[in-house]
Design an enzyme around this catalytic site. Structure first.
Site, PDB file in Angstrom:
ATOM      1  N   PRO A   2       0.827  -1.199   0.000  1.00 40.51           N
ATOM      2  CA  PRO A   2       0.000   0.000   0.000  1.00 40.51           C
ATOM      3  C   PRO A   2       0.864   1.253   0.000  1.00 40.51           C
ATOM      4  O   PRO A   2       1.796   1.374   0.785  1.00 40.51           O
ATOM      5  CB  PRO A   2      -0.778  -0.102   1.308  1.00 40.51           C
ATOM      6  CG  PRO A   2      -0.484  -1.439   1.871  1.00 40.51           C
ATOM      7  CD  PRO A   2       0.795  -1.867   1.288  1.00 40.51           C
ATOM      8  N   GLU A   3       0.534   2.142  -0.891  1.00 46.93           N
ATOM      9  CA  GLU A   3       1.175   3.449  -0.941  1.00 46.93           C
ATOM     10  C   GLU A   3       0.129   4.466  -0.477  1.00 46.93           C
ATOM     11  O   GLU A   3      -0.932   4.085   0.004  1.00 46.93           O
ATOM     12  CB  GLU A   3       1.676   3.727  -2.368  1.00 46.93           C
ATOM     13  CG  GLU A   3       2.592   2.620  -2.894  1.00 46.93           C
ATOM     14  CD  GLU A   3       3.097   2.833  -4.303  1.00 46.93           C
ATOM     15  OE1 GLU A   3       3.314   3.999  -4.694  1.00 46.93           O
ATOM     16  OE2 GLU A   3       3.264   1.845  -5.030  1.00 46.93           O
TER      17      GLU A   3
END
Length: 276
Positions: A2-3
DNA sequence: AGGGGTACCTGCGGGC
DNA sequence: TGCCCGCAGGTACCCC
């Protein structure tokens, strides 16, 4: 995994389910040795039981859950972490932690690779991970001039500079590749070679792409590692222009996309469109 | 200072 | 079918 857009999506979805509800207990699976600090689940649980989460914030890829006694739980999903809310106890092979609320709801942490962390702190200012964090990519406080200055004083290439959370917080491999493609900059270009005008355009593209990704609830790749808190795929994968497209034709010029290894990670670029 | 490698983990797909 | 290898949305730490 996840960014910034994925973390943002997860927190926004969780908020209505977890705010202002008394916490009953914390549960940690026996496998979660490095997962929490304090290391003792009983200690962690007793310190937060009876408290409420009154605010949720995101700093880069970090998640901060502020409790009503000014303690904070600082979480990071690393490569494969997921957070979900469930109204009942969730059974899942890779669930390593949950917080049970007094209304019988559960905040669940699922993480195949077990790199994720949840740390309970009483003074957020002393937290190492946040101290070293640069300005958030979506913060209005981040100016092109400041980014340009940070690029001027490093000899890193632009790919590594953008991945460096101390330079700009929130970007990861997918969005760095997409940002550089949109800006026609080759990953191996020295960051200090960029003109102020080029940095201005790069920052515009970074924000456009992050906001678009948020509107699509993030990016889920074929391996389905990322799912949002509702278990849905992030639809920005349909908009990826260069990430994971090695050997496929560039959408602008049909030249085949190349992949290079930089610091043991894959950077993708069009050798014709991206100069440097 | 920055590059490179390794470590932390599990799982998947490709090649043979 | 099965084994071995490389690879994965991240980061910290080591050595040169």
């Amino acid at each position: 995994m996840p960014e910034l857009p994925e973390v943002h999506t997860i927190l926004k979805q969780l908020e209505p389910h977890i705010l202002n509800k008394p916490i009953q207990e914390l549960y940690v699976s026996v496998k979660g040795q490095r997962l929490i600090k304090p290391r003792s689940p009983g200690d962690f649980s007793s310190k937060i039981s009876g408290r409420k989460i009154i605010m949720v914030k995101r700093y880069g890829k970090f998640m901060v859950f502020l409790l009503d006694n000014e303690q904070q739980i600082i979480g990071h999903l690393r490569m494969s972490g997921r957070l979900t809310y469930s109204p009942k106890l969730l059974k899942h092979k890779h669930k390593h932690l949950h917080i049970k609320f007094a209304d019988n709801g559960y905040l669940n942490f699922i993480d195949v690779r077990r790199f994720g962390t949840f740390h309970l702190v009483s003074n957020i200012g002393n937290y190492q991970g946040l101290q070293n964090l640069g300005i958030d990519a979506l913060s209005p406080a981040l100016s092109a001039e400041e980014l340009y200055w940070k690029f001027q004083v490093t000899s890193k290439n632009i790919y590594k500079a953008l991945l460096d959370q101390a330079v700009i917080a929130g970007l990861g491999n997918i969005y760095v590749n997409e940002d550089l493609y949109a800006s026609s900059i080759r990953p191996i270009t020295k960051a200090r070679k960029l003109s102020l005008q080029e940095v201005r355009q790069l920052l515009v593209n970074i924000r456009l792409i992050l906001k678009a990704a948020i509107s699509f609830k993030g990016t889920t790749l074929l391996d389905k590692t990322y799912l949002d808190s509702a278990g849905d795929t992030g639809k920005f994968y349909k908009r990826l222009r260069v990430y994971d497209r090695e050997g496929k034709p560039c959408y602008k010029c049909k030249t085949l996309i190349k992949r290079v290894r930089i610091a043991n990670r894959s950077a993708f670029y069009c050798p014709k469109c991206q100069k440097g």
